[in-house]
Design a protein around this motif. Structure first.
Motif, PDB file in Angstrom:
ATOM      1  N   VAL A  43       7.826 -19.576 -10.016  1.00  0.00           N
ATOM      2  CA  VAL A  43       9.219 -19.240  -9.707  1.00  0.00           C
ATOM      3  C   VAL A  43       9.286 -18.185  -8.611  1.00  0.00           C
ATOM      4  N   GLU A  44       8.487 -17.127  -8.759  1.00  0.00           N
ATOM      5  CA  GLU A  44       8.489 -16.075  -7.750  1.00  0.00           C
ATOM      6  C   GLU A  44       7.244 -15.213  -7.903  1.00  0.00           C
ATOM      7  N   THR A  45       6.911 -14.540  -6.813  1.00  0.00           N
ATOM      8  CA  THR A  45       5.805 -13.587  -6.809  1.00  0.00           C
ATOM      9  C   THR A  45       6.350 -12.230  -6.393  1.00  0.00           C
ATOM     10  N   LEU A  46       6.181 -11.240  -7.249  1.00  0.00           N
ATOM     11  CA  LEU A  46       6.623  -9.872  -6.962  1.00  0.00           C
ATOM     12  C   LEU A  46       5.430  -9.125  -6.394  1.00  0.00           C
ATOM     13  N   SER A  47       5.566  -8.615  -5.164  1.00  0.00           N
ATOM     14  CA  SER A  47       4.431  -7.973  -4.497  1.00  0.00           C
ATOM     15  C   SER A  47       4.623  -6.459  -4.444  1.00  0.00           C
ATOM     16  N   PHE A  48       3.683  -5.759  -5.084  1.00  0.00           N
ATOM     17  CA  PHE A  48       3.734  -4.294  -5.124  1.00  0.00           C
ATOM     18  C   PHE A  48       2.545  -3.707  -4.371  1.00  0.00           C
ATOM     19  N   THR A  49       2.783  -2.594  -3.695  1.00  0.00           N
ATOM     20  CA  THR A  49       1.703  -1.842  -3.050  1.00  0.00           C
ATOM     21  C   THR A  49       1.771  -0.402  -3.549  1.00  0.00           C
ATOM     22  N   HIS A  50       0.604   0.117  -3.947  1.00  0.00           N
ATOM     23  CA  HIS A  50       0.535   1.459  -4.525  1.00  0.00           C
ATOM     24  C   HIS A  50      -0.156   2.396  -3.546  1.00  0.00           C
ATOM     25  N   VAL A  51       0.483   3.511  -3.243  1.00  0.00           N
ATOM     26  CA  VAL A  51      -0.104   4.508  -2.350  1.00  0.00           C
ATOM     27  C   VAL A  51      -0.450   5.756  -3.157  1.00  0.00           C
ATOM     28  N   ALA A  52      -1.186   6.658  -2.511  1.00  0.00           N
ATOM     29  CA  ALA A  52      -1.634   7.870  -3.206  1.00  0.00           C
ATOM     30  C   ALA A  52      -0.447   8.662  -3.739  1.00  0.00           C
ATOM     31  N   SER A  53      -0.622   9.229  -4.904  1.00  0.00           N
ATOM     32  CA  SER A  53       0.449  10.017  -5.506  1.00  0.00           C
ATOM     33  C   SER A  53       0.645  11.329  -4.761  1.00  0.00           C
ATOM     34  N   ARG A  54       1.893  11.716  -4.599  1.00  0.00           N
ATOM     35  CA  ARG A  54       2.232  13.034  -4.041  1.00  0.00           C
ATOM     36  C   ARG A  54       2.553  14.003  -5.175  1.00  0.00           C
ATOM     37  N   ASP A  55       2.516  13.511  -6.383  1.00  0.00           N
ATOM     38  CA  ASP A  55       2.791  14.355  -7.559  1.00  0.00           C
ATOM     39  C   ASP A  55       1.475  15.016  -7.974  1.00  0.00           C
ATOM     40  N   PHE A  56       1.105  16.076  -7.254  1.00  0.00           N
ATOM     41  CA  PHE A  56      -0.228  16.655  -7.426  1.00  0.00           C
ATOM     42  C   PHE A  56      -0.431  17.317  -8.784  1.00  0.00           C
TER      43      PHE A  56
ATOM     44  N   ASP B  70       7.979  17.736  -5.964  1.00  0.00           N
ATOM     45  CA  ASP B  70       8.906  18.826  -5.645  1.00  0.00           C
ATOM     46  C   ASP B  70       8.158  20.053  -5.130  1.00  0.00           C
ATOM     47  N   PHE B  71       8.802  21.214  -5.225  1.00  0.00           N
ATOM     48  CA  PHE B  71       8.238  22.435  -4.653  1.00  0.00           C
ATOM     49  C   PHE B  71       6.892  22.807  -5.280  1.00  0.00           C
ATOM     50  N   LYS B  72       6.692  22.464  -6.531  1.00  0.00           N
ATOM     51  CA  LYS B  72       5.397  22.781  -7.162  1.00  0.00           C
ATOM     52  C   LYS B  72       4.265  22.034  -6.460  1.00  0.00           C
ATOM     53  N   ASP B  73       4.528  20.801  -6.089  1.00  0.00           N
ATOM     54  CA  ASP B  73       3.502  20.031  -5.368  1.00  0.00           C
ATOM     55  C   ASP B  73       3.340  20.542  -3.943  1.00  0.00           C
ATOM     56  N   LEU B  74       4.458  20.923  -3.325  1.00  0.00           N
ATOM     57  CA  LEU B  74       4.387  21.476  -1.971  1.00  0.00           C
ATOM     58  C   LEU B  74       3.566  22.775  -1.976  1.00  0.00           C
ATOM     59  N   ALA B  75       3.723  23.573  -3.034  1.00  0.00           N
ATOM     60  CA  ALA B  75       2.956  24.819  -3.126  1.00  0.00           C
ATOM     61  C   ALA B  75       1.464  24.528  -3.223  1.00  0.00           C
ATOM     62  N   ILE B  76       1.104  23.480  -3.956  1.00  0.00           N
ATOM     63  CA  ILE B  76      -0.314  23.108  -4.069  1.00  0.00           C
ATOM     64  C   ILE B  76      -0.847  22.669  -2.706  1.00  0.00           C
TER      65      ILE B  76
ATOM     66  N   ASN C 230      -4.022  11.133   4.263  1.00  0.00           N
ATOM     67  CA  ASN C 230      -4.435  10.136   5.264  1.00  0.00           C
ATOM     68  C   ASN C 230      -5.960  10.043   5.390  1.00  0.00           C
ATOM     69  N   SER C 231      -6.668  10.676   4.476  1.00  0.00           N
ATOM     70  CA  SER C 231      -8.132  10.533   4.349  1.00  0.00           C
ATOM     71  C   SER C 231      -8.874  10.860   5.643  1.00  0.00           C
ATOM     72  N   ASP C 232      -8.462  11.939   6.322  1.00  0.00           N
ATOM     73  CA  ASP C 232      -9.200  12.351   7.532  1.00  0.00           C
ATOM     74  C   ASP C 232      -9.956  13.661   7.305  1.00  0.00           C
ATOM     75  N   GLN C 233     -10.087  14.045   6.047  1.00  0.00           N
ATOM     76  CA  GLN C 233     -10.823  15.248   5.638  1.00  0.00           C
ATOM     77  C   GLN C 233     -10.196  16.551   6.156  1.00  0.00           C
ATOM     78  N   ARG C 234      -8.940  16.485   6.535  1.00  0.00           N
ATOM     79  CA  ARG C 234      -8.228  17.704   6.906  1.00  0.00           C
ATOM     80  C   ARG C 234      -6.891  17.724   6.165  1.00  0.00           C
ATOM     81  N   ILE C 235      -6.435  18.890   5.837  1.00  0.00           N
ATOM     82  CA  ILE C 235      -5.115  19.005   5.213  1.00  0.00           C
ATOM     83  C   ILE C 235      -4.203  19.694   6.218  1.00  0.00           C
TER      84      ILE C 235
END
Ligand SMILES: [Ca+2]
Ligand SMILES: [Ca+2]
Length: 253
Positions: A166-179, A186-192, A215-220
């Motif tokens: 009937v249908e195919t639901l396509s999901f893509t999962h990226v790295a979590s920003r909820d550290f 939110d701000f707690k994650d931004l502080a980290i 972005n996995s370039d070994q720099r933050i």
């Protein structure tokens, strides 16, 4: 019951081509639809973070018996996990995944077939009030973004060799920003993120700061901040707000 089911299956084979059955994808709140990437591709959804809880509602405009399956391939099951609600051992039925419009006797059971998911069937269609399915929302299932990657969820009508996609639901999962893992970005994650600003990380994906290097370039740096900002204030799931020990209880205010 077995005789009812056999007759019902004959009915579904005759009605598959006529019944419209579809899935709507909501966020954890079961109210907010998950956005789509392209209006011309209605089942390709915007990227979600690992850890995101989605709710899948299977609906129909039909009042006829219907049976089908909702599942992922075994390979995709490593990335996304389907689950159902309220397991009852007597009928091996996930009772709370069967909504009223599916009629009494509706079943959501583990799918023993080609992938990981569930078999779905409505109540039988014999004109008995309460047992017949009605047009509306029939089933509710949960989906969890388990790890980075892509996962397709397929909805089929019919059973065994008569299945029709009937249908195919396509999901893509990226790295979590909820550290900090409290289900909101939110701000707690931004502080980290800020606490490790302009530092380097090693290439070990399990290293202590690897989750901040989006972005996995070994720099933050500013590139990670840009990726982080894409999900600002986004929630991945519902949680009860924890009591803040620095605030007086509500009844004393
Ligand atoms: Ca957080
Ligand atoms: Ca980076």
């Amino acid at each position: 019951m077995r005789a009812f089911r056999t007759i019902g299956l004959v009915v579904v084979l005759a009605s598959v081509a006529h019944a419209a059955v579809w899935t709507t994808v909501y966020r954890y709140d079961e109210i907010t639809p998950l956005g789509i990437v392209d209006p011309n591709q209605t089942a390709v959804y915007r990227d979600v973070m690992v850890g995101t809880h989605l709710v899948l509602i299977v609906s129909s405009d039909s009042d006829r018996f219907w049976a089908g399956t909702l599942y992922t391939s075994w390979d995709d099951a490593a990335y996304g996990v389907l689950s159902a609600r309220g397991y009852g051992p007597v009928w091996k039925n996930y009772e709370e995944s069967c909504l009223d419009a599916a009629g009494r006797g509706a079943l959501v059971q583990e799918y023993p077939g080609m992938g990981a998911g569930f078999s779905l069937s409505t109540g039988d269609n014999f004109g008995v009030p309460g047992w017949d399915p009605l047009a509306g929302d029939w089933f509710v299932l949960d989906y969890y973004a388990q790890s980075r990657g892509s996962c397709d969820v397929m909805l089929y009508s019919g059973i065994a060799s008569s299945q029709v996609l009937v249908e195919t639901l396509s999901f893509t999962h990226v790295a979590s920003r909820d550290f900090n893992g409290d289900h909101i970005v939110d701000f707690k994650d931004l502080a980290i993120l800020s606490s490790r600003w302009r530092t380097t990380t090693d290439s070990d994906p399990n290293g202590p700061n690897a989750k901040l290097d989006l972005n996995s370039d070994q720099r933050i740096d500013s590139q990670d901040l840009a990726f982080f900002s894409e999900y600002w204030l986004e929630r991945t799931d519902f949680v009860e707000s924890a009591a803040d020990p620095n605030e007086p209880p509500l009844d004393s205010q």
